[in-house]
Motif scaffolding. Structure first.
Motif, PDB file in Angstrom:
ATOM      1  N   ARG A  78       3.025  15.289   8.197  1.00 10.96           N
ATOM      2  CA  ARG A  78       2.561  13.924   8.429  1.00 10.96           C
ATOM      3  C   ARG A  78       2.521  13.133   7.117  1.00 10.96           C
ATOM      4  N   PHE A  79       2.829  11.829   7.208  1.00 15.14           N
ATOM      5  CA  PHE A  79       2.635  10.923   6.082  1.00 15.14           C
ATOM      6  C   PHE A  79       2.175   9.577   6.615  1.00 15.14           C
ATOM      7  N   ASP A  80       1.689   8.722   5.753  1.00 16.77           N
ATOM      8  CA  ASP A  80       1.151   7.433   6.160  1.00 16.77           C
ATOM      9  C   ASP A  80       1.797   6.307   5.366  1.00 16.77           C
ATOM     10  N   VAL A  81       1.784   5.099   5.920  1.00 18.86           N
ATOM     11  CA  VAL A  81       2.237   3.907   5.188  1.00 18.86           C
ATOM     12  C   VAL A  81       1.194   2.802   5.217  1.00 18.86           C
ATOM     13  N   ILE A  82       0.136   2.949   6.014  1.00 17.87           N
ATOM     14  CA  ILE A  82      -0.907   1.928   6.074  1.00 17.87           C
ATOM     15  C   ILE A  82      -1.870   2.158   4.917  1.00 17.87           C
ATOM     16  N   ALA A  83      -1.978   1.176   4.042  1.00 18.37           N
ATOM     17  CA  ALA A  83      -2.844   1.289   2.874  1.00 18.37           C
ATOM     18  C   ALA A  83      -4.309   1.192   3.290  1.00 18.37           C
ATOM     19  N   PRO A  84      -5.195   1.855   2.563  1.00 16.08           N
ATOM     20  CA  PRO A  84      -6.629   1.699   2.846  1.00 16.08           C
ATOM     21  C   PRO A  84      -7.022   0.231   2.771  1.00 16.08           C
ATOM     22  N   GLY A  85      -7.759  -0.216   3.772  1.00 16.31           N
ATOM     23  CA  GLY A  85      -8.198  -1.603   3.800  1.00 16.31           C
ATOM     24  C   GLY A  85      -7.145  -2.602   4.218  1.00 16.31           C
ATOM     25  N   ALA A  86      -6.030  -2.130   4.757  1.00 15.72           N
ATOM     26  CA  ALA A  86      -4.957  -3.036   5.174  1.00 15.72           C
ATOM     27  C   ALA A  86      -5.453  -4.013   6.239  1.00 15.72           C
TER      28      ALA A  86
END
Length: 319
Positions: A78-86
C-alpha cells in the motif's frame, strides 16, 4: 467460459516483527463473475473484505486471473498520495463546501517470479477501481471499473493497453510560445520538491476539476475519487522512474460550473491561482477537464516549474 465462477484469494500480511510468520487475512476479496467472449475477466469485490484492507500496512499476496486460463501471483504494498491535512472542496454556485476525503486504496508491486513485471491497483469504497499489470514478457493488462447504469459492480480486466476513442491530432510542441507575466519566484514559494524522509522526494500537488470533468462521473464524490486514483497512477510511475512521489494537498471540483478560469487558457489558469489561492509549499497545480474542443490534449509550461510556472492542464479526459 461465460458465467464461470472461480474464487480469487487474497492474503494480506499485517506489519509483524522481523522473523515472525506473516498472518494471512482477507481471503475472498475478489471473485470472478464472468469471462467475456473477448477474454475480459469481470470480478466482484467483496465489500467486507475490502473494509479490512484499509488497516493494511504490510504486503498483500494476491492470486489474480487475467484471462480465462491465466492467473498471476502478485505481491503488492500500500502507498498513499493524500497529504496530511489535505483539503477537498466542492464549489456549489460559487460557494466553497468542504468535502469528505475520498476512500481510495492504492497498491503497487510486481508479479512473483517475473523480473521486470509491475502492477498498479487502486480500489474505491464503492467496489470499483483501476490499474494495470505488466508481465515480465511485456504483455499488458488494464483494470477498470465494471459498471451498470453508472453504478460500480466490480472490476474488469482486459488484455492490452485498452481502447480509447479517436481524438484530433494534437500531440507535439506548441507552435507558439505561451506567454505569462514575469512573476518572481517568491510569489509562488513552492520551490524545490520537498525531501521525503522515507526515501523518494515529495512533489506537492494541487488539483482542480472543471464542470466538464465532473460530468464524466455519476456524482461529484466519484470525480474526486478518480482524481486521487489518477494521482496514484502518476505517483507510481514517478516512484519507479524518478524516485519521486506525489502528495496531493488540495482538490477542488466545480460541478455547477462558474470556474474563474478556462481549460483553454493556461496563462489565465496560472494568473488566477497566483492572485487568489494560497500557493505556499505547492510545487505543481493542474487542471483536469473533460472538454473536447481544445487545441491540445494537455499543456504545461516547459521550463521553470520550480520558479512559479508549475501549472498544467489536461483535457479530453474520459473518466
Amino acid at each position: 467460459m461465460a458465467g464461470s465462477r472461480l474464487m480469487l484469494t487474497l492474503a494480506c500480511c499485517a506489519a509483524t516483527a522481523i522473523g515472525a510468520p506473516a498472518a494471512a487475512a482477507g481471503d475472498g476479496l475478489l471473485r470472478v463473475r464472468t469471462v467475456d467472449d473477448s477474454g475480459s475477466v469481470r470480478l466482484a469485490v467483496d465489500a467486507a473484505t475490502l473494509n479490512e484492507l484499509w488497516a493494511l500496512r504490510g504486503a498483500c499476496a494476491i492470486n489474480m486471473p487475467v484471462s480465462s486460463t491465466e492467473h498471476v501471483d502478485l505481491t503488492l504494498t500500500r502507498f498513499d498520495v493524500i497529504a496530511p491535512g489535505a483539503k477537498f472542496i466542492t464549489m456549489i454556485d460559487g460557494m466553497p463546501m468542504a468535502t469528505e476525503q475520498p476512500r481510495v486504496l492504492l497498491l503497487r508491486g510486481s508479479i512473483n517470479g517475473e523480473p521486470n513485471s509491475h502492477v498498479f491497483l487502486s480500489l474505491t469504497g464503492d467496489g470499483g477501481g483501476s490499474g494495470s499489470i505488466t508481465r515480465g514478457d511485456g504483455r499488458q493488462f488494464t483494470i477498470g471499473t465494471d459498471a451498470i447504469d453508472n453504478r460500480a459492480i466490480g472490476l474488469i480486466v482486459r488484455s492490452g493497453e485498452g481502447n480509447a476513442p479517436d481524438f484530433p491530432e494534437f500531440c507535439g510542441p506548441a507552435t507558439h510560445r505561451i506567454e505569462a507575466p514575469a512573476i518572481a519566484a517568491a510569489d509562488f514559494p513552492g520551490g524545490t520538491a520537498q525531501l521525503d524522509a522515507r526515501g523518494p522526494r515529495g512533489l506537492i500537488v494541487a488539483l482542480d476539476g472543471d464542470q466538464s470533468f465532473v460530468q464524466l462521473f455519476p456524482n461529484n464524490a466519484a470525480a474526486q475519487a478518480y482524481m486521487i486514483q489518477l494521482a496514484g497512477a502518476v505517483s507510481d510511475i514517478y516512484m519507479r522512474e524518478l524516485n519521486m512521489r506525489l502528495w496531493v494537498t488540495f482538490v477542488r471540483t466545480w460541478p455547477t460550473g462558474g470556474e474563474p478560469f478556462a481549460a483553454s487558457d493556461l496563462s489565465g489558469f496560472r494568473n488566477y491561482w497566483i492572485a487568489n489561492e494560497e500557493t505556499d509549499g505547492i510545487n505543481l497545480v493542474h487542471l483536469l477537464s473533460g472538454r473536447r474542443n481544445l487545441s491540445y490534449g494537455g499543456v504545461a509550461f516547459l521550463a521553470d516549474a520550480c520558479n512559479g510556472f508549475g501549472f498544467g492542464i489536461s483535457g479530453f479526459l474520459l473518466g
